[in-house]
Design a protein around this motif. Sequence first.
Motif, PDB file in Angstrom:
ATOM      1  N   LYS A  90       0.750  -1.041   0.091  1.00 43.40           N
ATOM      2  CA  LYS A  90      -0.024  -0.036   0.127  1.00 43.40           C
ATOM      3  C   LYS A  90       0.834   1.304   0.050  1.00 43.40           C
ATOM      4  CE  LYS A  90      -4.153   1.842  -0.407  1.00 43.40           C
ATOM      5  NZ  LYS A  90      -4.851   1.663  -1.332  1.00 43.40           N
ATOM      6  N   ASN A  94       0.573   4.172  -2.681  1.00 45.35           N
ATOM      7  CA  ASN A  94       0.053   5.584  -1.881  1.00 45.35           C
ATOM      8  C   ASN A  94       1.055   6.637  -2.587  1.00 45.35           C
ATOM      9  OD1 ASN A  94      -2.090   4.772  -0.708  1.00 45.35           O
ATOM     10  ND2 ASN A  94      -1.104   4.684   1.476  1.00 45.35           N
ATOM     11  N   HIS A  95       2.424   6.607  -2.754  1.00 41.80           N
ATOM     12  CA  HIS A  95       3.327   7.379  -3.438  1.00 41.80           C
ATOM     13  C   HIS A  95       3.723   7.417  -4.642  1.00 41.80           C
ATOM     14  CE1 HIS A  95       4.139   8.713   0.944  1.00 41.80           C
ATOM     15  NE2 HIS A  95       3.943   7.459   1.346  1.00 41.80           N
ATOM     16  N   SER A 220     -10.302   5.700  -2.444  1.00 41.66           N
ATOM     17  CA  SER A 220      -9.240   6.980  -2.744  1.00 41.66           C
ATOM     18  C   SER A 220      -9.895   8.111  -3.557  1.00 41.66           C
ATOM     19  CB  SER A 220      -8.148   6.263  -3.449  1.00 41.66           C
ATOM     20  OG  SER A 220      -7.346   5.436  -2.597  1.00 41.66           O
ATOM     21  N   TYR A 354      -1.911   4.289   7.875  1.00 43.36           N
ATOM     22  CA  TYR A 354      -2.304   5.273   6.727  1.00 43.36           C
ATOM     23  C   TYR A 354      -3.625   6.101   6.932  1.00 43.36           C
ATOM     24  CZ  TYR A 354       1.027   2.341   4.421  1.00 43.36           C
ATOM     25  OH  TYR A 354       1.946   1.480   3.824  1.00 43.36           O
ATOM     26  N   ASP A 356      -6.760   4.944   7.199  1.00 39.59           N
ATOM     27  CA  ASP A 356      -7.825   4.361   6.784  1.00 39.59           C
ATOM     28  C   ASP A 356      -9.230   4.772   7.730  1.00 39.59           C
ATOM     29  OD1 ASP A 356      -6.214   3.497   4.588  1.00 39.59           O
ATOM     30  OD2 ASP A 356      -6.563   1.460   4.958  1.00 39.59           O
TER      31      ASP A 356
END
Length: 410
Positions: A90, A94-95, A220, A354, A356
Amino acid sequence: MDVLVQASPPNSPKSHLYSPSALKTKNNIETIQEQQNPQASESPVINMSNDSISVQEDQKSRTNKRYIFLLVVNYLFLFAGSISSCLLSKFYFNHQGSSRWVSTWVQCAGFPLLLFPIYLPFYVFKCTDRRPFSLFTPKLLILSILIGLMLGLNNLLFSWGNSYLPVSTSSLLLSSQLVFNLILSVIIVKQKITFQNFNCVILLTLSSVLLGLGSSHDRSQGLTRAKYFIGFLSTLGAGLLFALYLPVMEKIYKKIYCYEMVMEMQLVMEIAATAFATMGMASAGGFSEMKRESQVKFDRGARVYWVTVFANVVTWQLCFMGTAGMVFLTSSLTGGICMTALLAMNVVGGVLVYGDEFGGVKAVSTVLCGWGFCSYVYGMYLKMREEKEMEKKNQGMEMAHNAVAPNNIV
């Protein structure tokens, strides 16, 4: 009156005479013991070489001195690998990491690490007389390659799902693999269905359905509804394929007696899965994409990018090593249960690391998942207690037989 039967020559140190009633009692005890503990009746594996003949004890047997050590080590591998690999995957997405083929490739590219548990026991630790790959048959080779290709597809589906879904949602969906695992275990390895098993299946099914119906808003920024459900279905597909992998491997492992052979099969499977991912990457320009991604797209810099990739390679390999070891030492269903328990840790990790979202729907789904897991654990506890009671009963019957047998000796 019983007719006496001579069991061996009179002068033999093991000579004894049994009556038919005594023989019948003895045979009944042995039959019950074999039914309750089939592994105990298995003969040890004989390893023959040009220089010597050595007897190898089955490492799946709970009486083996290495059993507990291997069980603990493999669960630690599974624990560390499962949580770390999921969070690192993840982190990659994410990056601004975007290649699903790269994510697929790192799940199996760590196969050289398997050379250590394969070769060290024979060449360094000297704890086995079996040479690596000495009993690896062509049939095992073909099976390993086919299963490895299936794992490659499973890895790709997981990467698709993980690229779209939050870690917590993906982890809860993957818990549905236990449902598939139980069903396929009944078909493939004749797993018995109990109330606890069935209750676990129902609760985990409700958990996944509830999550799918109530979490479509949890996606997202910029992710369309269509892509969300692609991720949803890909994750379910990955769970189904992995659930198939577990009982298939349990059936194969029943004919394997040592942990080193398990790692040899795992090595061939990972090589096949790596070949599958490599061909996909080559067709999609994945290798040049990796270089460009590390230098341009990844927002944490090239150094962090490559650290993330190589850390993912190591943690995924630990995860698969632990899974294979758990299935070999216990059963496919127990391995699936352990992975389901760790998925709950992944949910917590996704929320803590993160941020979430963890709303009411996901909370209820998590509770149902935990309830199903506890139901299965309680069923395992009852089974173990029943086995202990039967063992005590068998010991009592054997003691009674030993007390009666001398009365039938001439």
